[in-house]
Design an enzyme around this catalytic site. Structure first.
Site, PDB file in Angstrom:
ATOM      1  N   HIS A  69      14.927 -64.967 -19.692  1.00 61.03           N
ATOM      2  CA  HIS A  69      16.330 -65.665 -19.845  1.00 61.03           C
ATOM      3  C   HIS A  69      17.150 -64.639 -20.759  1.00 61.03           C
ATOM      4  O   HIS A  69      18.090 -64.914 -21.387  1.00 61.03           O
ATOM      5  CB  HIS A  69      16.126 -66.901 -20.667  1.00 61.03           C
ATOM      6  CG  HIS A  69      15.332 -68.005 -19.969  1.00 61.03           C
ATOM      7  ND1 HIS A  69      14.893 -69.229 -20.462  1.00 61.03           N
ATOM      8  CD2 HIS A  69      15.284 -68.111 -18.424  1.00 61.03           C
ATOM      9  CE1 HIS A  69      14.332 -69.929 -19.662  1.00 61.03           C
ATOM     10  NE2 HIS A  69      14.498 -69.293 -18.533  1.00 61.03           N
ATOM     11  N   ALA A  94       1.010 -72.162 -33.005  1.00 67.08           N
ATOM     12  CA  ALA A  94       0.682 -70.909 -32.495  1.00 67.08           C
ATOM     13  C   ALA A  94       0.459 -69.874 -33.528  1.00 67.08           C
ATOM     14  O   ALA A  94      -0.560 -69.324 -33.521  1.00 67.08           O
ATOM     15  CB  ALA A  94       1.809 -70.402 -31.763  1.00 67.08           C
ATOM     16  N   SER A  96       7.811 -76.347 -23.798  1.00 67.23           N
ATOM     17  CA  SER A  96       7.826 -77.713 -23.139  1.00 67.23           C
ATOM     18  C   SER A  96       7.484 -77.805 -21.458  1.00 67.23           C
ATOM     19  O   SER A  96       7.177 -78.784 -21.043  1.00 67.23           O
ATOM     20  CB  SER A  96       9.155 -78.542 -23.314  1.00 67.23           C
ATOM     21  OG  SER A  96      10.162 -77.828 -22.964  1.00 67.23           O
ATOM     22  N   CYS A 155      30.291 -57.826 -20.222  1.00 61.01           N
ATOM     23  CA  CYS A 155      31.447 -58.329 -19.775  1.00 61.01           C
ATOM     24  C   CYS A 155      31.169 -59.526 -18.962  1.00 61.01           C
ATOM     25  O   CYS A 155      30.463 -59.226 -18.075  1.00 61.01           O
ATOM     26  CB  CYS A 155      32.393 -57.454 -19.075  1.00 61.01           C
ATOM     27  SG  CYS A 155      33.876 -58.323 -18.671  1.00 61.01           S
ATOM     28  N   GLY A 209       3.618 -72.584 -26.619  1.00 62.07           N
ATOM     29  CA  GLY A 209       5.087 -73.096 -27.016  1.00 62.07           C
ATOM     30  C   GLY A 209       6.122 -73.331 -26.292  1.00 62.07           C
ATOM     31  O   GLY A 209       7.262 -72.988 -26.513  1.00 62.07           O
ATOM     32  N   CYS A 238      37.517 -53.862 -18.444  1.00 64.28           N
ATOM     33  CA  CYS A 238      38.469 -54.790 -17.651  1.00 64.28           C
ATOM     34  C   CYS A 238      39.152 -55.486 -18.752  1.00 64.28           C
ATOM     35  O   CYS A 238      40.078 -56.525 -18.108  1.00 64.28           O
ATOM     36  CB  CYS A 238      37.552 -55.448 -16.756  1.00 64.28           C
ATOM     37  SG  CYS A 238      36.728 -56.642 -17.178  1.00 64.28           S
ATOM     38  N   VAL A 262      14.940 -65.553 -26.176  1.00 63.66           N
ATOM     39  CA  VAL A 262      15.785 -64.471 -26.101  1.00 63.66           C
ATOM     40  C   VAL A 262      15.983 -63.594 -27.417  1.00 63.66           C
ATOM     41  O   VAL A 262      16.608 -62.802 -27.596  1.00 63.66           O
ATOM     42  CB  VAL A 262      17.417 -64.997 -25.746  1.00 63.66           C
ATOM     43  CG1 VAL A 262      17.414 -65.648 -24.520  1.00 63.66           C
ATOM     44  CG2 VAL A 262      17.667 -66.057 -27.067  1.00 63.66           C
ATOM     45  N   ASP A 263      14.928 -63.917 -28.267  1.00 68.97           N
ATOM     46  CA  ASP A 263      14.828 -63.103 -29.594  1.00 68.97           C
ATOM     47  C   ASP A 263      13.848 -62.066 -29.397  1.00 68.97           C
ATOM     48  O   ASP A 263      13.304 -62.025 -28.378  1.00 68.97           O
ATOM     49  CB  ASP A 263      14.229 -64.157 -30.907  1.00 68.97           C
ATOM     50  CG  ASP A 263      13.018 -64.594 -30.479  1.00 68.97           C
ATOM     51  OD1 ASP A 263      12.667 -65.858 -30.667  1.00 68.97           O
ATOM     52  OD2 ASP A 263      11.918 -63.769 -30.189  1.00 68.97           O
TER      53      ASP A 263
HETATM   54  N1  APR Z   1       3.655 -73.568 -32.309  1.00 70.25           N
HETATM   55  C1  APR Z   1       3.637 -73.682 -30.708  1.00 70.25           C
HETATM   56  N2  APR Z   1       4.359 -74.578 -30.103  1.00 70.25           N
HETATM   57  C2  APR Z   1       5.394 -75.355 -30.669  1.00 70.25           C
HETATM   58  C3  APR Z   1       5.411 -75.019 -32.338  1.00 70.25           C
HETATM   59  C4  APR Z   1       4.488 -74.298 -32.867  1.00 70.25           C
HETATM   60  N3  APR Z   1       4.826 -73.949 -34.044  1.00 70.25           N
HETATM   61  N4  APR Z   1       6.497 -76.064 -32.745  1.00 70.25           N
HETATM   62  C5  APR Z   1       6.881 -76.445 -31.352  1.00 70.25           C
HETATM   63  N5  APR Z   1       6.149 -76.016 -30.460  1.00 70.25           N
HETATM   64  C6  APR Z   1       6.530 -76.527 -28.998  1.00 70.25           C
HETATM   65  C7  APR Z   1       6.984 -78.004 -28.825  1.00 70.25           C
HETATM   66  O1  APR Z   1       6.037 -78.911 -28.748  1.00 70.25           O
HETATM   67  C8  APR Z   1       7.632 -77.752 -27.311  1.00 70.25           C
HETATM   68  O2  APR Z   1       6.506 -78.245 -26.533  1.00 70.25           O
HETATM   69  O3  APR Z   1       7.197 -75.594 -28.247  1.00 70.25           O
HETATM   70  C9  APR Z   1       7.891 -76.461 -27.264  1.00 70.25           C
HETATM   71  C10 APR Z   1       9.373 -75.927 -27.387  1.00 70.25           C
HETATM   72  O4  APR Z   1      10.061 -76.552 -26.153  1.00 70.25           O
HETATM   73  P1  APR Z   1      11.357 -76.294 -25.947  1.00 70.25           P
HETATM   74  O5  APR Z   1      12.382 -76.476 -27.154  1.00 70.25           O
HETATM   75  O6  APR Z   1      11.852 -76.929 -24.722  1.00 70.25           O
HETATM   76  O7  APR Z   1      11.575 -74.657 -25.754  1.00 70.25           O
HETATM   77  P2  APR Z   1      11.305 -73.744 -24.291  1.00 70.25           P
HETATM   78  O8  APR Z   1      10.041 -74.698 -23.488  1.00 70.25           O
HETATM   79  O9  APR Z   1      11.139 -72.349 -24.545  1.00 70.25           O
HETATM   80  O10 APR Z   1      12.606 -74.384 -23.427  1.00 70.25           O
HETATM   81  C11 APR Z   1      12.812 -73.437 -22.359  1.00 70.25           C
HETATM   82  O11 APR Z   1      14.845 -74.018 -21.875  1.00 70.25           O
HETATM   83  O12 APR Z   1      16.686 -74.759 -23.263  1.00 70.25           O
HETATM   84  C12 APR Z   1      16.174 -73.442 -22.284  1.00 70.25           C
HETATM   85  O13 APR Z   1      16.538 -71.294 -22.072  1.00 70.25           O
HETATM   86  C13 APR Z   1      16.130 -72.609 -22.860  1.00 70.25           C
HETATM   87  O14 APR Z   1      14.268 -70.791 -22.934  1.00 70.25           O
HETATM   88  C14 APR Z   1      14.574 -72.027 -23.002  1.00 70.25           C
HETATM   89  C15 APR Z   1      14.033 -73.080 -21.961  1.00 70.25           C
END
Ligand code: APR
Length: 255
Positions: A130, A244, A202, A138, A200, A163, A114-115
């Site tokens: 997202h 990354a 999960s 609102c 990057g 509103c 969201v950044d």
């Molecule tokens: N470079 C690349 N990947 C990285 C780095 C890095 N420097 N540091 C961490 N990671 C990886 C972690 O290993 C992990 O797999 O980034 C991933 C972050 O995973 P999450 O914290 O689950 O974030 P994300 O996958 O974007 O979550 C998806 O879940 O919580 C909701 O809406 C929220 O958009 C978010 C969504």
């Protein structure tokens, strides 16, 4: 006879494979998650919450129920995160993706973040699945709201000028549906791409996590960049293990 497994050689091979796939691709889709902003100092979602927010559950704060229960706490959490985003700088990973977009004719960048760091790094068109933390509307009537300086430091959310209900950040909360037009565009990009680059994430939150699986099912090659293995790593044509901000510039270099 045991073959010698040289991790460096393996790494080089993965990088060469990824570079070849990107070099020959006609259409590239890229899905990023919180990990690409980690090297800009923005905590990922699955990082443990620290400081002020250590005792709060992000899943609760980023929800309609959490906002209704205590709009003030949720508002202050988002204002704190918004301040961190605005103080952060894009890192070499963001910039490498902006370079890749400039070099490839058909490139679609899809982010769960969201950044606005992709935009500030030069990416011209970014699909925010997202939403955006620096936009507001609102909670009841959806009227857009331009935040004033004093509203940023207020203990509670401002009231809607149309509103009177509470204003909220324009991010997708847990249990809410993603913006339809943006999701359709991302879906089409995943269906049509011949390479999907996943950086990057999960890969545990749907429907975003479905995109690489859909691309793979339709014959696209998968490249993953992540310091930790995920459920995608074993099905990727190239899994580049590392941050990354280091791996993506090396990958651009290799193309
Ligand atoms: N470079 C690349 N990947 C990285 C780095 C890095 N420097 N540091 C961490 N990671 C990886 C972690 O290993 C992990 O797999 O980034 C991933 C972050 O995973 P999450 O914290 O689950 O974030 P994300 O996958 O974007 O979550 C998806 O879940 O919580 C909701 O809406 C929220 O958009 C978010 C969504």
């Amino acid at each position: 006879m045991e073959t010698d497994f040289d991790p460096i050689e393996m790494e080089m091979l993965q990088l060469a494979t990824a570079a070849r796939l990107l070099r020959t691709a006609q259409r590239i889709a890229c899905l990023t998650g919180a990990g690409i902003s980690a090297e800009s100092g923005i905590a990922t979602f699955r990082d443990t919450q620290t400081g002020l927010w250590a005792n709060f559950d992000p899943m609760q704060l980023a929800s309609q129920a959490g906002f209704s229960a205590d709009p003030g706490v949720v508002w202050r959490w988002y204002m704190d995160r918004l301040q961190r985003v605005q103080q952060a700088q894009p890192n070499p990973g963001h910039r490498a993706l902006a370079d890749l977009e400039a070099r490839v004719h058909r490139f679609t960048l899809i982010t769960q973040n969201v950044d606005d760091l992709h935009e500030r790094a030069g990416s011209r068109s970014v699909l925010h699945l997202h939403g955006r933390i620096d936009r507001f509307h609102c909670n009841r009537c959806g009227f857009d709201h331009a935040l004033t300086m004093q509203e940023r430091s207020a203990p509670r959310p401002p009231q809607c000028l149309a509103c009177g209900d509470s204003v909220r950040p324009s991010v997708v909360w847990f249990g809410e549906s993603l913006p339809g037009r943006i999701l359709d565009h991302a879906w089409r990009a995943a269906e049509r791409c011949d390479v999907m680059l996943v950086v990057g994430t999960s890969g545990v939150v749907y429907p975003a996590a479905q995109l690489p699986l859909l691309a793979r099912q339709l014959g696209a090659h998968l490249i993953e960049v992540n310091p930790e293995r995920t459920a995608l790593s074993d099905m990727a044509d190239a899994y580049l293990q590392g941050p990354a901000g280091v791996v993506l510039p090396d990958l651009l270099e290799a193309i």
